[in-house]
Design an enzyme around this catalytic site. Sequence first.
Site, short mmCIF file in Angstrom:
data_model
loop_
_atom_site.label_atom_id
_atom_site.label_comp_id
_atom_site.label_asym_id
_atom_site.label_seq_id
_atom_site.Cartn_x
_atom_site.Cartn_y
_atom_site.Cartn_z
N GLU A 208 0.83 -1.21 0.00
CA GLU A 208 0.00 0.00 0.00
C GLU A 208 0.86 1.26 0.00
O GLU A 208 0.36 2.35 0.29
CB GLU A 208 -0.95 -0.01 1.20
CG GLU A 208 -1.95 -1.15 1.13
CD GLU A 208 -3.06 -1.03 2.17
OE1 GLU A 208 -2.96 -0.17 3.09
OE2 GLU A 208 -4.03 -1.78 2.06
N GLU A 288 -7.29 -0.95 14.85
CA GLU A 288 -8.20 -1.79 14.06
C GLU A 288 -7.89 -3.25 14.31
O GLU A 288 -6.72 -3.63 14.41
CB GLU A 288 -7.99 -1.41 12.58
CG GLU A 288 -8.89 -2.14 11.60
CD GLU A 288 -8.61 -1.64 10.17
OE1 GLU A 288 -8.38 -0.44 9.97
OE2 GLU A 288 -8.62 -2.48 9.26
N LYS A 340 -15.82 -1.61 3.68
CA LYS A 340 -15.16 -2.01 2.43
C LYS A 340 -16.24 -2.58 1.54
O LYS A 340 -16.80 -3.65 1.84
CB LYS A 340 -14.12 -3.09 2.71
CG LYS A 340 -12.85 -2.60 3.44
CD LYS A 340 -12.03 -3.83 3.86
CE LYS A 340 -10.60 -3.48 4.22
NZ LYS A 340 -9.93 -4.63 4.86
N ARG A 369 -8.80 -1.53 -0.46
CA ARG A 369 -8.17 -2.81 -0.21
C ARG A 369 -6.69 -2.69 -0.55
O ARG A 369 -6.25 -1.73 -1.15
CB ARG A 369 -8.81 -3.92 -1.08
CG ARG A 369 -10.30 -4.14 -0.88
CD ARG A 369 -10.71 -4.34 0.58
NE ARG A 369 -10.10 -5.46 1.27
CZ ARG A 369 -10.70 -6.58 1.62
NH1 ARG A 369 -11.98 -6.74 1.34
NH2 ARG A 369 -10.08 -7.53 2.31
N SER A 370 -5.93 -3.72 -0.16
CA SER A 370 -4.50 -3.66 -0.48
C SER A 370 -4.25 -3.84 -1.97
O SER A 370 -3.25 -3.35 -2.49
CB SER A 370 -3.74 -4.70 0.33
OG SER A 370 -4.35 -5.96 0.23
C1 PEP Z 1 -7.09 -3.93 5.86
O1 PEP Z 1 -6.89 -4.94 6.52
O2 PEP Z 1 -7.62 -2.95 6.39
C2 PEP Z 1 -6.74 -3.91 4.43
C3 PEP Z 1 -6.95 -2.83 3.67
O3 PEP Z 1 -6.14 -5.03 3.94
P1 PEP Z 1 -6.70 -6.01 2.82
O4 PEP Z 1 -7.29 -5.20 1.71
O5 PEP Z 1 -5.49 -6.78 2.40
O6 PEP Z 1 -7.72 -6.87 3.48
MG MG Z 2 -7.81 -4.08 8.39
#
Ligand code: PEP
Ligand code: MG
Length: 438
Positions: A208, A288, A340, A369-370
Amino acid sequence: MPNELISDVNARRVWDSRGNPTVEVVVTTQSGRVGRAIAPAGASRGAREAIDMRDGGSALNGMDVKRAVKNVETRIAPAIIGKNVLNQAEVDQAILDLDPSKLKSELGGNATVATSLAVLHAAVAAKGVPLWRHCADLSGNEPSLPLPEIQIFGGGAHAGRRVDIQDFMVMVPGADTFDEVMEVTSEVYRAAGAIMKQKGRLAGVADEGGWWPVFDHNEEALETLVRAIELAGEKPGDRVVISLDIAASEFGSNGRYRLALEDRELGRDEMIALLGRWLNDYPILSIEDPLAEDDPEGMRAFTQEFGSRVQIIGDDYLVTNAALLEEAVRDGACNAVLIKVNQAGTVTESMDCLAAAKAAGYGTIVSARSGETEDVSISHMSVGFGAGQLKVGSITRSERTAKWNECLRIADEMGQGAFVKGAPLASTVWAQKVGEEA
Ligand code: PEP
Ligand code: MG
Protein backbone atom coordinates in the site's frame (compact mmCIF):
# COMPACT_ATOMS: atom_id res chain seq x y z
CA MET A 1 -38.02 8.41 -9.04
CA PRO A 2 -37.09 9.13 -12.69
CA ASN A 3 -36.31 6.17 -14.93
CA GLU A 4 -32.95 5.49 -16.55
CA LEU A 5 -33.02 1.89 -17.67
CA ILE A 6 -30.02 -0.37 -18.11
CA SER A 7 -29.60 -1.47 -21.73
CA ASP A 8 -26.23 -3.17 -21.68
CA VAL A 9 -23.74 -4.67 -19.18
CA ASN A 10 -20.21 -5.61 -20.24
CA ALA A 11 -17.22 -6.89 -18.31
CA ARG A 12 -13.53 -7.22 -19.02
CA ARG A 13 -10.39 -8.39 -17.27
CA VAL A 14 -8.14 -5.55 -16.07
CA TRP A 15 -5.19 -5.45 -13.63
CA ASP A 16 -4.74 -4.32 -10.04
CA SER A 17 -1.82 -2.77 -8.13
CA ARG A 18 -0.31 -6.19 -7.36
CA GLY A 19 -0.39 -7.16 -11.04
CA ASN A 20 -3.30 -9.51 -10.44
CA PRO A 21 -6.30 -9.73 -12.76
CA THR A 22 -9.53 -8.13 -11.61
CA VAL A 23 -12.99 -7.37 -12.98
CA GLU A 24 -14.12 -4.15 -14.64
CA VAL A 25 -17.81 -3.67 -15.45
CA VAL A 26 -19.38 -1.15 -17.82
CA VAL A 27 -23.10 -0.41 -17.46
CA THR A 28 -24.85 1.47 -20.28
CA THR A 29 -28.33 2.95 -20.12
CA GLN A 30 -30.99 3.32 -22.82
CA SER A 31 -30.13 7.00 -23.24
CA GLY A 32 -26.43 6.18 -23.69
CA ARG A 33 -25.17 7.03 -20.20
CA VAL A 34 -22.19 4.94 -19.11
CA GLY A 35 -20.93 3.88 -15.68
CA ARG A 36 -17.70 1.97 -15.14
CA ALA A 37 -16.06 0.47 -12.04
CA ILE A 38 -13.34 -2.00 -11.04
CA ALA A 39 -13.34 -4.54 -8.18
CA PRO A 40 -10.51 -4.14 -5.61
CA ALA A 41 -8.94 -7.17 -3.86
CA GLY A 42 -7.84 -7.78 -0.28
CA ALA A 43 -4.89 -9.83 0.98
CA SER A 44 -5.76 -9.96 4.69
CA ARG A 45 -9.31 -11.05 4.14
CA GLY A 46 -11.98 -11.73 6.72
CA ALA A 47 -13.36 -15.27 6.79
CA ARG A 48 -16.92 -13.93 6.53
CA GLU A 49 -16.49 -11.48 3.65
CA ALA A 50 -17.77 -11.95 0.09
CA ILE A 51 -15.51 -14.31 -1.83
CA ASP A 52 -13.80 -13.24 -5.05
CA MET A 53 -14.22 -15.77 -7.81
CA ARG A 54 -10.78 -16.85 -9.09
CA ASP A 55 -10.21 -19.46 -11.77
CA GLY A 56 -7.58 -21.53 -9.97
CA GLY A 57 -5.06 -23.64 -11.90
CA SER A 58 -1.44 -22.78 -12.48
CA ALA A 59 -1.77 -19.75 -14.78
CA LEU A 60 -1.56 -16.36 -13.04
CA ASN A 61 -1.12 -18.17 -9.76
CA GLY A 62 -4.74 -19.27 -9.95
CA MET A 63 -5.90 -15.66 -9.73
CA ASP A 64 -7.53 -15.25 -13.14
CA VAL A 65 -11.08 -13.87 -13.24
CA LYS A 66 -12.43 -15.21 -16.52
CA ARG A 67 -15.28 -17.01 -14.78
CA ALA A 68 -16.25 -13.87 -12.84
CA VAL A 69 -16.19 -11.81 -16.07
CA LYS A 70 -18.39 -14.45 -17.70
CA ASN A 71 -20.79 -14.41 -14.74
CA VAL A 72 -21.32 -10.67 -15.21
CA GLU A 73 -22.10 -11.06 -18.90
CA THR A 74 -24.14 -14.26 -18.86
CA ARG A 75 -25.87 -14.23 -15.46
CA ILE A 76 -25.92 -10.75 -13.94
CA ALA A 77 -26.52 -8.81 -17.17
CA PRO A 78 -29.81 -10.54 -18.10
CA ALA A 79 -31.10 -10.03 -14.55
CA ILE A 80 -30.46 -6.28 -14.43
CA ILE A 81 -31.01 -5.15 -18.04
CA GLY A 82 -34.23 -3.13 -18.05
CA LYS A 83 -33.79 -2.08 -14.40
CA ASN A 84 -33.51 1.56 -13.31
CA VAL A 85 -29.94 2.66 -12.41
CA LEU A 86 -31.41 5.32 -10.13
CA ASN A 87 -32.87 2.54 -7.98
CA GLN A 88 -29.61 1.11 -6.62
CA ALA A 89 -31.40 -1.03 -4.02
CA GLU A 90 -33.57 -2.74 -6.62
CA VAL A 91 -30.63 -3.49 -8.94
CA ASP A 92 -28.54 -4.82 -6.05
CA GLN A 93 -31.45 -6.99 -4.91
CA ALA A 94 -31.70 -8.48 -8.40
CA ILE A 95 -28.01 -9.41 -8.13
CA LEU A 96 -28.49 -10.87 -4.64
CA ASP A 97 -31.47 -12.94 -5.84
CA LEU A 98 -29.18 -14.68 -8.32
CA ASP A 99 -26.81 -15.92 -5.63
CA PRO A 100 -28.35 -17.44 -2.51
CA SER A 101 -24.92 -18.44 -1.14
CA LYS A 102 -23.86 -16.60 2.00
CA LEU A 103 -20.56 -15.28 0.67
CA LYS A 104 -21.47 -14.66 -2.99
CA SER A 105 -19.45 -17.68 -3.95
CA GLU A 106 -21.67 -18.55 -6.94
CA LEU A 107 -21.33 -15.25 -8.80
CA GLY A 108 -18.13 -14.02 -7.14
CA GLY A 109 -17.95 -10.93 -4.94
CA ASN A 110 -15.62 -9.40 -7.54
CA ALA A 111 -18.37 -9.77 -10.18
CA THR A 112 -21.11 -8.38 -7.92
CA VAL A 113 -19.18 -5.42 -6.52
CA ALA A 114 -17.87 -4.19 -9.87
CA THR A 115 -21.39 -4.37 -11.28
CA SER A 116 -22.99 -2.66 -8.30
CA LEU A 117 -20.43 0.17 -8.42
CA ALA A 118 -20.80 0.54 -12.20
CA VAL A 119 -24.56 0.97 -11.69
CA LEU A 120 -23.78 3.73 -9.18
CA HIS A 121 -21.59 5.48 -11.77
CA ALA A 122 -24.25 5.09 -14.47
CA ALA A 123 -26.77 6.77 -12.17
CA VAL A 124 -24.36 9.65 -11.68
CA ALA A 125 -23.93 10.00 -15.45
CA ALA A 126 -27.71 10.08 -15.80
CA LYS A 127 -28.22 12.63 -13.02
CA GLY A 128 -25.34 14.87 -14.08
CA VAL A 129 -24.17 15.33 -10.49
CA PRO A 130 -20.89 14.34 -8.81
CA LEU A 131 -20.76 10.81 -7.39
CA TRP A 132 -20.38 12.11 -3.85
CA ARG A 133 -23.64 14.04 -4.23
CA HIS A 134 -25.48 10.93 -5.48
CA CYS A 135 -24.07 8.93 -2.53
CA ALA A 136 -25.41 11.57 -0.15
CA ASP A 137 -28.83 11.44 -1.86
CA LEU A 138 -28.94 7.64 -1.70
CA SER A 139 -27.82 7.34 1.91
CA GLY A 140 -29.63 10.42 3.26
CA ASN A 141 -26.39 11.58 4.92
CA GLU A 142 -24.93 15.06 5.08
CA PRO A 143 -21.79 15.01 2.89
CA SER A 144 -18.50 15.84 4.58
CA LEU A 145 -14.81 15.48 3.82
CA PRO A 146 -13.28 12.51 5.63
CA LEU A 147 -10.30 12.57 7.96
CA PRO A 148 -7.66 10.38 6.28
CA GLU A 149 -5.65 7.69 8.03
CA ILE A 150 -2.49 7.29 5.98
CA GLN A 151 0.05 4.49 6.12
CA ILE A 152 3.71 5.26 6.85
CA PHE A 153 4.96 1.67 7.32
CA GLY A 154 3.30 -1.38 5.78
CA GLY A 155 3.48 -4.79 7.42
CA GLY A 156 1.75 -8.12 7.86
CA ALA A 157 0.29 -9.65 4.70
CA HIS A 158 1.16 -6.49 2.78
CA ALA A 159 4.90 -6.81 3.39
CA GLY A 160 5.71 -10.50 3.21
CA ARG A 161 4.99 -10.67 6.98
CA ARG A 162 8.30 -8.88 7.62
CA VAL A 163 6.63 -7.59 10.80
CA ASP A 164 3.43 -8.97 12.32
CA ILE A 165 1.42 -5.75 12.65
CA GLN A 166 -0.12 -4.67 9.34
CA ASP A 167 -0.50 -0.88 9.27
CA PHE A 168 1.37 1.89 11.04
CA MET A 169 -0.53 5.02 10.07
CA VAL A 170 -0.89 8.67 11.00
CA MET A 171 -3.97 10.83 11.26
CA VAL A 172 -3.95 14.61 11.51
CA PRO A 173 -7.20 15.39 13.34
CA GLY A 174 -5.71 18.71 14.38
CA ALA A 175 -5.52 19.93 10.77
CA ASP A 176 -7.85 22.66 9.58
CA THR A 177 -8.19 21.36 6.02
CA PHE A 178 -7.85 18.15 4.02
CA ASP A 179 -4.98 19.78 2.16
CA GLU A 180 -3.17 20.40 5.43
CA VAL A 181 -3.56 16.71 6.36
CA MET A 182 -1.83 15.70 3.15
CA GLU A 183 1.00 18.20 3.59
CA VAL A 184 1.73 17.17 7.18
CA THR A 185 1.54 13.47 6.27
CA SER A 186 3.92 13.94 3.37
CA GLU A 187 6.46 15.48 5.75
CA VAL A 188 6.09 12.57 8.18
CA TYR A 189 6.42 10.03 5.35
CA ARG A 190 9.55 11.70 4.06
CA ALA A 191 11.02 11.86 7.59
CA ALA A 192 10.32 8.15 8.12
CA GLY A 193 12.15 7.38 4.88
CA ALA A 194 15.10 9.50 5.96
CA ILE A 195 15.35 7.60 9.27
CA MET A 196 15.23 4.24 7.49
CA LYS A 197 17.91 5.40 5.05
CA GLN A 198 20.14 6.65 7.83
CA LYS A 199 19.82 3.27 9.59
CA GLY A 200 20.66 1.48 6.33
CA ARG A 201 17.19 -0.03 6.31
CA LEU A 202 15.56 1.59 3.34
CA ALA A 203 14.14 -1.29 1.31
CA GLY A 204 11.39 0.11 -0.90
CA VAL A 205 7.69 0.11 -0.13
CA ALA A 206 5.02 -2.41 0.82
CA ASP A 207 1.77 -3.19 -1.06
CA GLU A 208 0.00 0.00 0.00
CA GLY A 209 2.99 2.31 -0.49
CA GLY A 210 4.18 2.58 3.13
CA TRP A 211 7.90 1.98 3.74
CA TRP A 212 8.98 -1.67 3.82
CA PRO A 213 9.24 -2.57 7.53
CA VAL A 214 12.84 -3.61 8.20
CA PHE A 215 12.57 -3.78 12.01
CA ASP A 216 13.86 -6.16 14.66
CA HIS A 217 10.62 -6.16 16.63
CA ASN A 218 7.10 -4.82 16.09
CA GLU A 219 7.40 -1.98 18.56
CA GLU A 220 10.43 -0.61 16.72
CA ALA A 221 8.03 0.48 13.97
CA LEU A 222 6.08 2.50 16.54
CA GLU A 223 9.24 4.03 17.98
CA THR A 224 10.40 4.97 14.48
CA LEU A 225 7.01 6.46 13.63
CA VAL A 226 7.17 8.70 16.70
CA ARG A 227 10.68 9.81 15.71
CA ALA A 228 9.47 10.52 12.17
CA ILE A 229 6.63 12.69 13.48
CA GLU A 230 9.17 14.62 15.54
CA LEU A 231 11.62 14.90 12.65
CA ALA A 232 8.76 16.36 10.61
CA GLY A 233 8.59 19.15 13.18
CA GLU A 234 5.42 17.93 14.90
CA LYS A 235 4.79 17.04 18.53
CA PRO A 236 3.45 13.47 18.57
CA GLY A 237 -0.09 13.42 19.92
CA ASP A 238 -0.62 17.07 19.25
CA ARG A 239 -1.71 17.75 15.67
CA VAL A 240 -0.56 14.31 14.48
CA VAL A 241 -1.61 11.02 16.09
CA ILE A 242 -1.04 7.35 15.35
CA SER A 243 -3.49 4.79 14.03
CA LEU A 244 -2.75 1.04 13.90
CA ASP A 245 -4.29 -1.85 12.03
CA ILE A 246 -3.16 -4.88 14.01
CA ALA A 247 -5.00 -7.23 11.61
CA ALA A 248 -4.78 -9.77 14.41
CA SER A 249 -6.71 -12.47 12.52
CA GLU A 250 -3.59 -12.88 10.38
CA PHE A 251 -1.53 -14.20 13.30
CA GLY A 252 -4.09 -15.12 15.93
CA SER A 253 -6.62 -17.91 16.40
CA ASN A 254 -8.33 -19.64 19.29
CA GLY A 255 -7.23 -16.88 21.66
CA ARG A 256 -3.51 -17.37 20.89
CA TYR A 257 -1.41 -14.76 19.08
CA ARG A 258 1.87 -15.69 17.42
CA LEU A 259 4.27 -12.79 16.87
CA ALA A 260 6.60 -14.48 14.39
CA LEU A 261 9.10 -11.60 14.26
CA GLU A 262 9.65 -11.88 17.99
CA ASP A 263 9.35 -15.64 18.07
CA ARG A 264 6.81 -15.63 20.86
CA GLU A 265 3.18 -16.55 21.36
CA LEU A 266 0.80 -14.53 23.52
CA GLY A 267 -2.45 -15.57 25.12
CA ARG A 268 -5.50 -13.33 24.78
CA ASP A 269 -4.85 -11.46 28.02
CA GLU A 270 -1.17 -10.96 27.21
CA MET A 271 -2.09 -9.63 23.78
CA ILE A 272 -4.55 -7.16 25.35
CA ALA A 273 -1.90 -6.13 27.87
CA LEU A 274 0.70 -5.58 25.13
CA LEU A 275 -1.65 -3.38 23.10
CA GLY A 276 -2.75 -1.59 26.28
CA ARG A 277 0.86 -0.70 27.00
CA TRP A 278 1.28 0.65 23.47
CA LEU A 279 -1.85 2.78 23.98
CA ASN A 280 -0.26 4.20 27.12
CA ASP A 281 3.21 4.73 25.68
CA TYR A 282 2.37 6.10 22.22
CA PRO A 283 -0.14 8.69 20.97
CA ILE A 284 -2.46 6.11 19.39
CA LEU A 285 -6.04 7.27 18.84
CA SER A 286 -7.31 4.44 16.66
CA ILE A 287 -6.71 0.70 16.53
CA GLU A 288 -8.20 -1.79 14.06
CA ASP A 289 -8.80 -5.50 14.59
CA PRO A 290 -6.76 -5.61 17.84
CA LEU A 291 -7.96 -9.17 18.42
CA ALA A 292 -8.76 -11.88 15.90
CA GLU A 293 -12.10 -12.34 14.14
CA ASP A 294 -12.63 -15.62 16.04
CA ASP A 295 -12.04 -13.95 19.42
CA PRO A 296 -15.24 -12.09 20.41
CA GLU A 297 -14.29 -12.55 24.05
CA GLY A 298 -11.02 -10.71 23.48
CA MET A 299 -12.68 -7.98 21.44
CA ARG A 300 -15.31 -7.41 24.12
CA ALA A 301 -12.70 -7.26 26.87
CA PHE A 302 -10.50 -4.91 24.85
CA THR A 303 -13.42 -2.58 24.06
CA GLN A 304 -14.56 -2.59 27.67
CA GLU A 305 -11.10 -1.57 28.84
CA PHE A 306 -10.09 0.93 26.16
CA GLY A 307 -13.21 1.86 24.19
CA SER A 308 -13.73 5.17 25.95
CA ARG A 309 -10.30 6.50 25.00
CA VAL A 310 -9.48 5.01 21.62
CA GLN A 311 -11.31 4.27 18.41
CA ILE A 312 -11.60 0.49 18.03
CA ILE A 313 -12.37 -0.49 14.45
CA GLY A 314 -13.79 -3.82 13.38
CA ASP A 315 -12.58 -4.80 9.90
CA ASP A 316 -12.17 -8.57 9.55
CA TYR A 317 -14.26 -8.70 12.70
CA LEU A 318 -17.31 -7.04 11.09
CA VAL A 319 -16.69 -7.45 7.32
CA THR A 320 -19.07 -4.59 6.40
CA ASN A 321 -22.00 -6.69 7.50
CA ALA A 322 -24.97 -4.97 9.18
CA ALA A 323 -25.99 -8.10 11.11
CA LEU A 324 -22.49 -8.62 12.53
CA LEU A 325 -22.32 -4.91 13.36
CA GLU A 326 -25.59 -5.10 15.27
CA GLU A 327 -24.35 -8.16 17.13
CA ALA A 328 -21.15 -6.28 18.06
CA VAL A 329 -23.23 -3.35 19.33
CA ARG A 330 -25.23 -5.74 21.54
CA ASP A 331 -22.00 -7.40 22.70
CA GLY A 332 -20.11 -4.18 23.37
CA ALA A 333 -17.37 -5.02 20.85
CA CYS A 334 -15.62 -2.24 18.84
CA ASN A 335 -16.87 1.34 18.57
CA ALA A 336 -16.23 1.86 14.86
CA VAL A 337 -16.47 -0.11 11.61
CA LEU A 338 -14.41 -0.25 8.44
CA ILE A 339 -16.62 -0.04 5.35
CA LYS A 340 -15.16 -2.01 2.43
CA VAL A 341 -17.67 -2.27 -0.36
CA ASN A 342 -16.23 -5.55 -1.70
CA GLN A 343 -16.45 -7.22 1.71
CA ALA A 344 -20.22 -6.78 1.46
CA GLY A 345 -20.35 -7.29 -2.31
CA THR A 346 -22.86 -4.56 -3.19
CA VAL A 347 -23.28 -0.83 -2.59
CA THR A 348 -26.63 -1.31 -0.88
CA GLU A 349 -25.32 -3.81 1.68
CA SER A 350 -22.39 -1.49 2.42
CA MET A 351 -24.83 1.37 2.99
CA ASP A 352 -26.92 -0.85 5.28
CA CYS A 353 -23.89 -1.55 7.45
CA LEU A 354 -22.93 2.13 7.49
CA ALA A 355 -26.47 3.10 8.50
CA ALA A 356 -26.49 0.52 11.31
CA ALA A 357 -23.15 1.87 12.55
CA LYS A 358 -24.32 5.46 12.51
CA ALA A 359 -27.54 4.52 14.29
CA ALA A 360 -25.45 2.89 17.05
CA GLY A 361 -23.09 5.86 17.34
CA TYR A 362 -20.19 3.85 15.92
CA GLY A 363 -17.47 5.59 13.91
CA THR A 364 -17.40 4.79 10.18
CA ILE A 365 -14.26 4.55 8.05
CA VAL A 366 -14.53 3.88 4.32
CA SER A 367 -11.56 1.79 3.22
CA ALA A 368 -9.70 0.65 0.13
CA ARG A 369 -8.17 -2.81 -0.21
CA SER A 370 -4.50 -3.66 -0.48
CA GLY A 371 -5.09 -4.57 -4.13
CA GLU A 372 -6.40 -1.42 -5.78
CA THR A 373 -6.72 0.36 -9.11
CA GLU A 374 -7.35 3.83 -10.50
CA ASP A 375 -11.00 3.51 -9.45
CA VAL A 376 -11.85 6.38 -7.09
CA SER A 377 -15.42 5.43 -6.15
CA ILE A 378 -14.57 5.13 -2.45
CA SER A 379 -13.35 8.73 -2.21
CA HIS A 380 -16.83 9.86 -3.25
CA MET A 381 -18.54 7.30 -1.01
CA SER A 382 -16.63 8.45 2.05
CA VAL A 383 -17.79 12.02 1.37
CA GLY A 384 -21.36 11.25 0.33
CA PHE A 385 -21.94 8.80 3.16
CA GLY A 386 -20.59 11.37 5.63
CA ALA A 387 -18.36 8.52 6.80
CA GLY A 388 -16.01 10.57 8.90
CA GLN A 389 -12.81 8.81 7.82
CA LEU A 390 -11.09 7.33 4.78
CA LYS A 391 -8.29 4.76 4.70
CA VAL A 392 -6.59 4.00 1.38
CA GLY A 393 -2.99 3.14 2.28
CA SER A 394 -0.04 5.48 1.95
CA ILE A 395 0.69 8.77 0.23
CA THR A 396 2.63 7.04 -2.57
CA ARG A 397 1.65 4.73 -5.47
CA SER A 398 -0.88 6.11 -7.90
CA GLU A 399 -3.69 3.74 -6.94
CA ARG A 400 -3.49 5.40 -3.47
CA THR A 401 -2.86 9.02 -4.49
CA ALA A 402 -5.72 8.74 -7.02
CA LYS A 403 -8.08 8.50 -4.03
CA TRP A 404 -6.49 11.29 -1.99
CA ASN A 405 -6.25 13.56 -5.02
CA GLU A 406 -9.91 12.94 -5.82
CA CYS A 407 -10.76 14.09 -2.28
CA LEU A 408 -8.80 17.29 -2.92
CA ARG A 409 -10.87 17.91 -6.05
CA ILE A 410 -14.06 17.27 -4.07
CA ALA A 411 -12.77 19.64 -1.35
CA ASP A 412 -12.54 22.37 -3.99
CA GLU A 413 -16.08 21.62 -5.16
CA MET A 414 -17.50 21.55 -1.65
CA GLY A 415 -15.38 24.27 -0.12
CA GLN A 416 -12.78 23.45 2.52
CA GLY A 417 -15.45 24.08 5.20
CA ALA A 418 -16.68 20.56 4.45
CA PHE A 419 -13.70 19.24 6.46
CA VAL A 420 -14.61 19.36 10.13
CA LYS A 421 -11.55 19.51 12.37
CA GLY A 422 -11.35 16.55 14.73
CA ALA A 423 -15.04 15.75 14.42
CA PRO A 424 -14.83 12.73 12.12
CA LEU A 425 -12.88 10.66 14.65
CA ALA A 426 -15.17 8.60 16.84
CA SER A 427 -16.41 11.63 18.70
CA THR A 428 -15.72 10.55 22.25
CA VAL A 429 -12.07 9.90 21.45
CA TRP A 430 -11.26 13.35 20.11
CA ALA A 431 -13.49 15.10 22.66
CA GLN A 432 -11.65 13.32 25.46
CA LYS A 433 -8.24 14.21 24.06
CA VAL A 434 -9.20 17.87 23.68
CA GLY A 435 -10.84 17.79 27.13
CA GLU A 436 -7.68 16.39 28.72
CA GLU A 437 -5.63 19.22 27.25
CA ALA A 438 -8.04 21.97 28.28
C1 PEP B 1 -7.09 -3.93 5.86
O1 PEP B 1 -6.89 -4.94 6.52
O2 PEP B 1 -7.62 -2.95 6.39
C2 PEP B 1 -6.74 -3.91 4.43
C3 PEP B 1 -6.95 -2.83 3.67
O3 PEP B 1 -6.14 -5.03 3.94
P1 PEP B 1 -6.70 -6.01 2.82
O4 PEP B 1 -7.29 -5.20 1.71
O5 PEP B 1 -5.49 -6.78 2.40
O6 PEP B 1 -7.72 -6.87 3.48
MG1 MG C 1 -7.81 -4.08 8.39
